[in-house]
Design a protein around this motif. Structure first.
Motif, PDB file in Angstrom:
ATOM      1  N   SER A 226      37.111  88.423  46.254  1.00  0.00           N
ATOM      2  CA  SER A 226      36.678  88.204  47.754  1.00  0.00           C
ATOM      3  C   SER A 226      37.170  89.265  48.830  1.00  0.00           C
ATOM      4  O   SER A 226      38.734  88.423  49.072  1.00  0.00           O
ATOM      5  N   LEU A 227      36.449  89.970  49.770  1.00  0.00           N
ATOM      6  CA  LEU A 227      36.803  90.634  50.611  1.00  0.00           C
ATOM      7  C   LEU A 227      37.443  89.070  52.112  1.00  0.00           C
ATOM      8  O   LEU A 227      37.753  89.882  53.250  1.00  0.00           O
ATOM      9  N   VAL A 228      36.517  88.841  52.073  1.00  0.00           N
ATOM     10  CA  VAL A 228      36.440  87.920  52.839  1.00  0.00           C
ATOM     11  C   VAL A 228      35.617  86.448  52.600  1.00  0.00           C
ATOM     12  O   VAL A 228      34.939  86.402  51.958  1.00  0.00           O
ATOM     13  N   SER A 229      36.400  85.161  52.815  1.00  0.00           N
ATOM     14  CA  SER A 229      35.667  84.175  51.949  1.00  0.00           C
ATOM     15  C   SER A 229      36.858  83.087  52.940  1.00  0.00           C
ATOM     16  O   SER A 229      37.972  83.351  53.419  1.00  0.00           O
ATOM     17  N   PHE A 230      36.141  82.040  53.004  1.00  0.00           N
ATOM     18  CA  PHE A 230      36.837  81.154  53.347  1.00  0.00           C
ATOM     19  C   PHE A 230      36.848  79.185  52.295  1.00  0.00           C
ATOM     20  O   PHE A 230      35.059  79.357  52.649  1.00  0.00           O
ATOM     21  N   ASN A 231      37.544  79.048  51.884  1.00  0.00           N
ATOM     22  CA  ASN A 231      36.608  78.126  51.052  1.00  0.00           C
ATOM     23  C   ASN A 231      38.235  76.641  51.347  1.00  0.00           C
ATOM     24  O   ASN A 231      38.341  75.755  50.061  1.00  0.00           O
ATOM     25  N   PHE A 232      39.050  76.488  51.715  1.00  0.00           N
ATOM     26  CA  PHE A 232      39.984  75.556  52.113  1.00  0.00           C
ATOM     27  C   PHE A 232      40.433  75.396  54.075  1.00  0.00           C
ATOM     28  O   PHE A 232      39.854  76.011  54.605  1.00  0.00           O
ATOM     29  N   ASP A 233      40.501  74.165  54.029  1.00  0.00           N
ATOM     30  CA  ASP A 233      40.416  73.467  55.418  1.00  0.00           C
ATOM     31  C   ASP A 233      42.204  74.338  56.295  1.00  0.00           C
ATOM     32  O   ASP A 233      40.958  74.964  57.669  1.00  0.00           O
ATOM     33  N   ALA A 234      42.125  75.031  55.532  1.00  0.00           N
ATOM     34  CA  ALA A 234      43.653  75.511  56.498  1.00  0.00           C
ATOM     35  C   ALA A 234      42.442  77.143  56.795  1.00  0.00           C
ATOM     36  O   ALA A 234      43.151  77.551  58.870  1.00  0.00           O
ATOM     37  N   THR A 235      41.819  77.527  56.727  1.00  0.00           N
ATOM     38  CA  THR A 235      40.688  78.409  57.034  1.00  0.00           C
ATOM     39  C   THR A 235      39.879  77.870  57.584  1.00  0.00           C
ATOM     40  O   THR A 235      39.506  79.477  58.229  1.00  0.00           O
TER      41      THR A 235
END
Length: 609
Positions: A226-235
């Motif tokens: 992925s070029l763009v992804s958010f899958n953990f709390d820090a992001t």
């Protein structure tokens, strides 16, 4: 900015029938086999679509006009998720590794439910056939099916399966009724999607929760990254989840992902430098894009092929000849006359460097510039790198230069320090300082490399690419700091007027080595192998010893008088031997050694002739 440029590229390509870009709801997919099914859902044929390459089987990539693009893929992270009419054998026939397992049977049931959901109520012969197949097929019957046993090696190698109706040349996913059903399903797939302003287009539209996987990134996972992804709390922030943190519409997500996948699959628009995959394109097709693509292939890519795929582009002979002529002058450091550039210098050009980072893609560099400025900076790079070399040597590509950071007897891409490719490309494209880390690495390699006994001494340690980069680094550094005298002293060939101590000591070391070689013809190990590292760093401790040793060599050699005279000329410009040399002086030492050695070999060749 990056996503916006990729979306603009997609809109340009989707209107060009020769580009072969996938329309919305579709993508290119590698297909290993096609199953022919009868009207009542029985398998009546199985045809492999890939090609054998040694022990490997390479599935066929779906191309326009040969067969249509396949339905768009789901993004798999965990759990079971089926694709429509084009998927692996575990989903399409419930078999993996040549047998029906608990997992493959479960996946087959997931695929069956998906196809019934999409095709329910659609009137079409192909729909009736595929629904009958999913209703009647039993995964355990695989071992008794002669058609499938004929392609068991193909299925075991992986790849996707597609369907075709008996006596019909079209694949099922090409049939109009099935295409309409699929596109309708995609438009209604996420009725609960959040509508927000897209960061790329500025329009109010449904936001993509997950972004498209990018394929073809060297070192990344085979399933894509992925070029763009958010899958953990820090992001994540403000209690937003996944794609809501950076709202990009589903349409824009598909567009930029499809365009980027098209670039990474194209030999003309992609190259590899170390661990960095570089893609590049122009804002419009034309001779300017052709020239820059050829320039990158010849000047940057160390693996450039003689024949590259055309990606549907139309190149006339006259334009190709102009491109080759301009490239030849640029790579030789020659000026390009205005009449040679029958191009629009204001065309914008985009260059994107991508590196693997687990399941994500890291951006190493992003550069946007006009065609004219970019061409000028690349020409300046080759001009700075210009140095005397043996006849027939090709200009040094960026990729070849990166390989010089690895041991001379073991050149492997994985040994290239990852950070260097991005910093070197930025220096070339922006006309800025070359990376100090690359300079220090090459100096370190020169000092630590051992000779390969299968190659002549002259080609080891301080070779053509390394000497060229040292010169380019030092000349650009002098230019940036306004040291005109130093800049003018760094010439492509031996410069007797260069009185820098490091440069003079390098010349002296080359002459002392030549005296040793003349006295001992055929010697394999010279003073360079034993003393180079200490001579270039702490000359005060080494050169007095080498000069005493040289007197014995000169007395023994038939050409001792000539070498002794050259040694005397260099020593006359040295008032003392410094206790140590800094990094810049060590580079000048290497440069002086290389250029003096080149001058000696050139004189020897002229004498022999």
């Amino acid at each position: 900015m990056i996503l916006n440029a990729l979306c603009e590229l997609y809109e340009r390509l989707v209107t060009d029938p020769k580009a072969g870009i996938a329309p919305p709801c579709y993508c290119k997919g590698k297909v290993a086999a096609v199953l022919e099914i009868s009207q009542d859902g029985q398998i009546v044929g199985a045809v492999p679509l890939g090609t054998q390459k040694g022990a490997r089987y390479i599935p066929k990539l779906q191309q326009p006009y040969l067969c249509s693009n396949v339905p768009d893929r789901v993004k798999r992270s965990s759990g079971d998720a089926a694709n429509f009419l084009c998927d692996q054998s575990s989903y399409m026939i419930g078999v993996e590794d040549g047998k029906a397992t608990e997992r493959s049977v479960r996946r087959y049931e997931v695929a069956k439910e998906l196809h019934e959901l999409i095709l329910k109520g659609v009137t079409d012969e192909g729909v009736e056939a595929v629904l009958a197949f999913f209703e009647k097929w039993v995964p355990d019957s695989y071992l008794n099916n002669e058609q499938l046993q004929g392609i068991d090696e193909v299925l075991a190698a992986g790849g996707n399966i597609v369907f075709r109706l008996q006596n019909d040349n079209r694949y099922l996913h090409e049939r109009p009724a099935i295409r309409q059903a699929w596109e309708r399903f995609k438009s209604e797939a996420n009725p609960d999607a959040v509508v927000s302003q897209c960061l790329v287009t500025g329009e109010l539209a449904p936001v993509a929760r997950l972004h498209k996987s990018i394929m073809g990134i060297a070192g990344a996972k085979s399933m894509g990254a992925s070029l763009v992804s958010f899958n953990f709390d820090a992001t994540e922030s403000y209690e937003k989840k996944q794609g809501m943190n950076s709202p990009v519409s589903e349409r824009a997500t598909f567009a930029y992902g499809t365009a980027l996948n098209w670039l990474t699959s194209s030999e003309r628009h992609r190259l590899l430098m170390g661990d960095t995959t570089v893609v590049f394109w122009a804002e419009r097709a034309g001779p300017e894009e052709d020239l820059m693509l050829e320039l990158f292939a010849d000047a940057i890519d160390p693996y450039a092929k003689e024949t590259k795929e055309e990606d549907g582009a139309n190149h006339d002979v006259e334009s190709s000849g102009k491109v080759k002529g301009v490239l030849s002058r640029i790579m030789k450091g020659l000026s390009v006359e205005p009449q040679m550039l029958d191009f629009d210098e204001d065309v914008r050009f985009y260059i994107l460097g991508l590196a693997p980072n687990s399941a994500r893609v890291a951006i190493r560099f992003w550069h946007v510039d006009t065609f004219g400025k970019l061409l000028g900076r690349v020409r300046q790079h080759f001009d700075d790198m210009g140095i005397v070399c043996r006849e027939g040597e090709r200009p040094i590509t960026v990729g070849r230069l990166l390989f010089e950071t690895t041991p001379v007897v073991s050149r492997k891409r994985e040994n290239i320090p990852p950070i260097l490719s991005g910093s070197l490309m930025r220096a070339v494209l922006e006309g800025s300082m070359y990376p100090q880390s690359l300079y220090a690495t090459i100096i370190g390699r020169i000092r630590s490399d051992t000779n390969d006994p299968d190659k002549p001494n002259f080609e080891q340690k301080i070779n053509y690419p390394r000497a060229a980069y040292i010169k380019a680094h030092l000349i650009r550094k002098a230019r940036m700091f306004g040291k005109k005298t130093i800049e003018e002293a760094l010439t492509p060939m031996l410069n007797p007027d260069n009185k820098n101590k490091g440069y003079l000591l390098g010349r002296l070391f080359a002459l002392l080595e030549k005296a040793q070689q003349d006295a001992n013809p055929g010697i394999k190990a010279t003073i360079k192998d034993r003393y180079y590292a200490s001579a270039s760093a702490t000359p005060g401790a080494v050169f007095p010893v080498l000069l005493r040793l040289a007197q014995h060599h000169i007395a023994k050699s038939d050409f001792g008088g000539y070498i002794d005279r050259l040694i005397g000329e260099v020593v006359a410009d040295l008032d003392s031997f410094p206790s140590h040399l800094n990094l810049d002086e060590q580079g000048l030492f290497a440069l002086g050694y290389y250029q003096q050695k080149s001058a000696l070999y050139k004189r020897s060749e002229e004498t022999s002739a």
